[in-house]
Scaffold this motif. Structure first.
Motif, PDB file in Angstrom:
ATOM      1  N   VAL A  42       0.846  -1.201   0.000  1.00 35.69           N
ATOM      2  CA  VAL A  42       0.000   0.000   0.000  1.00 35.69           C
ATOM      3  C   VAL A  42       0.876   1.244   0.000  1.00 35.69           C
ATOM      4  CG1 VAL A  42      -1.916  -1.124   1.197  1.00 35.69           C
ATOM      5  CG2 VAL A  42      -0.131   0.031   2.520  1.00 35.69           C
ATOM      6  N   ALA A  43       0.250   2.376  -0.368  1.00 32.55           N
ATOM      7  CA  ALA A  43       0.972   3.648  -0.338  1.00 32.55           C
ATOM      8  C   ALA A  43       1.144   4.124   1.095  1.00 32.55           C
ATOM      9  CB  ALA A  43       0.201   4.690  -1.143  1.00 32.55           C
ATOM     10  N   ASN A  44       2.261   4.782   1.355  1.00 28.71           N
ATOM     11  CA  ASN A  44       2.483   5.350   2.681  1.00 28.71           C
ATOM     12  C   ASN A  44       1.406   6.378   3.001  1.00 28.71           C
ATOM     13  OD1 ASN A  44       4.817   3.832   3.053  1.00 28.71           O
ATOM     14  ND2 ASN A  44       6.134   5.406   2.149  1.00 28.71           N
ATOM     15  N   PRO A  45       0.967   6.484   4.242  1.00 32.50           N
ATOM     16  CA  PRO A  45      -0.126   7.401   4.597  1.00 32.50           C
ATOM     17  C   PRO A  45       0.098   8.830   4.127  1.00 32.50           C
ATOM     18  CG  PRO A  45       0.371   5.934   6.430  1.00 32.50           C
ATOM     19  CD  PRO A  45       1.416   5.669   5.386  1.00 32.50           C
ATOM     20  N   ALA A  46       1.334   9.305   4.162  1.00 38.74           N
ATOM     21  CA  ALA A  46       1.609  10.696   3.783  1.00 38.74           C
ATOM     22  C   ALA A  46       1.337  10.963   2.309  1.00 38.74           C
ATOM     23  CB  ALA A  46       3.058  11.048   4.118  1.00 38.74           C
TER      24      ALA A  46
END
Length: 397
Positions: free
Chosen positions: A130-134
């Motif tokens: 998944v993509a990093n939260p930022a």
């Protein structure tokens, strides 16, 4: 200008076109690209949608037919890829004719980062990626726009590599755009080479940097025996760029003899896409000649708009030079720039609104907004006028 002079000039452009394209072979993928472009254009012409051909990235100049060495330029395709996104947001269908491996619409937001793309991702405990939260919010916005363009078949991407590839592709796609009439727009943002090596003068194989192989060519094929492998000749030495004192002196310099690439913008205006609006770019490093060169280009080729920009300030400002219009400088808003010594930059610039910005007044790094977000609406406005004028002209006949 008399009709005889005009006919002679037109004929000379046609002669140059015929000579270039007959002696420089097209890319192997051209038939597939033509078929894809024709289907794309016909679909959007039937829907009465505006279609823009955006050219992007640099063109290589091969020095050998089996290319090892080539001349290139600095262009990464930033202007073209960014502009394509804003054209899509404005409702255009986009044919993106780009240098292979240069920046692409949407993916540019991450492929043009100094971080590795994988640094934007992480692995969950369950093994999913998944993509990093930022980065999730921005990635989701970009992904949705990309998927929407794909779903509606609004973006066709066609690659090229060499200057010859580019010109063959440009001519073919521009001619296919004729059914669009004035709804067609050609936005020529590619950094096109001014010089090339004609095919008949191009070396077949890699150009050698030493005379080490000359004797082999004179003697013809030889058989390598076990003894010769074990006892190599003393004058057969492996050369590399770090050997400052080779036993056999380097005796070759590479002198490249380049021909000027014919200027096909006039062919584009008069023959390839005579009804579409044509926008070219002029990049300079000397602010004293920028507007002059843009006006010269406009007068010489009789197209619709030249967008001038300076290498040092190209992300902060451009100038629109169009027939019947005053020069129009489009700039990143003053609020996005630092203060000057004498006060606000806005106050200083009012007295110089028709002159290029001083690079020293600009902050380091990238602007806070993309100037293409200002360029494309201004181009769209001129294109709307172009369409309206063509409709009025057609109705009066």
């Amino acid at each position: 200008m008399s009709s005889n002079t005009t006919n002679t000039s037109t004929s000379s452009y046609q002669v140059a076109e015929n000579a270039y394209f007959s002696s420089n072979p097209p890319p192997k993928a051209l038939p597939q690209h033509v078929a894809a472009a024709e289907s794309f254009i016909n679909q959007h012409a039937a829907a009465n949608r505006r279609v823009v051909l955006v050219t992007s990235g640099g063109t290589t100049v091969p020095l050998e037919k089996q290319t090892v060495r080539f001349i290139d330029n600095f262009s990464a395709g930033t202007r073209g890829a960014t502009s394509a996104e804003y054209f899509l947001e404005s409702g255009y269908a986009v044919i993106f004719l780009h240098r292979q491996f240069s920046l692409l619409p949407y993916s540019r937001h991450y492929s043009h980062s100094t971080d590795c793309f994988l640094d934007f991702l992480h692995e969950n405990p369950d093994g999913s990626v998944v993509a990093n939260p930022a980065h999730q919010d921005k990635m989701l916005r970009v992904l949705r726009k990309y998927n929407a363009a794909k779903r509606q078949n609004l973006l066709l991407m066609l690659p090229f590599v060499t200057i010859t590839d580019y010109l063959h592709e440009l001519r073919a796609v521009a001619q296919l755009m004729r059914p669009l009439g004035p709804n067609g727009l050609l936005y020529l943002a590619a950094a096109v080479s001014d010089f090339f090596v004609p095919a008949e003068r191009m070396a077949e194989h890699k150009i050698q940097s030493t005379d080490a192989t000359d004797m082999l060519k004179k003697q013809g094929p030889t058989t390598v025996t076990k003894e010769s492998r074990e006892q190599p000749q003393q004058d057969e030495e492996a050369f590399d760029n770090f050997d400052s004192s080779p036993a056999v002196p380097r005796s070759k310099r590479l002198i490249v003899d380049l021909d000027p690439v014919p200027k096909f913008l006039k062919n584009l205006v008069d023959g390839w896409a005579p009804e579409g609006m044509i926008v070219s770019f002029k990049l300079e490093t000397d602010p004293a000649i920028l507007v002059h060169k843009a006006k010269y280009s406009l007068e010489r080729y009789q197209h619709h708009l030249v967008i001038g920009n300076l290498l040092s300030t190209r992300k902060w400002e451009v100038v629109f030079v169009a027939p019947g219009h005053e020069d129009n400088w489009i700039r990143v808003p003053f609020s996005r720039r630092k203060k000057t010594i004498t006060g606000t930059e806005e106050t200083d610039q009012k007295n110089k609104e028709n002159e290029p910005l001083d690079p020293a007044t600009l902050p380091e790094g990238e602007p806070e907004i993309e100037i293409e977000g200002l360029i494309i609406p201004a181009v769209e406005e001129l294109h709307a006028k172009h369409i309206k004028t063509a409709a009025a002209r057609s109705g009066s006949k």
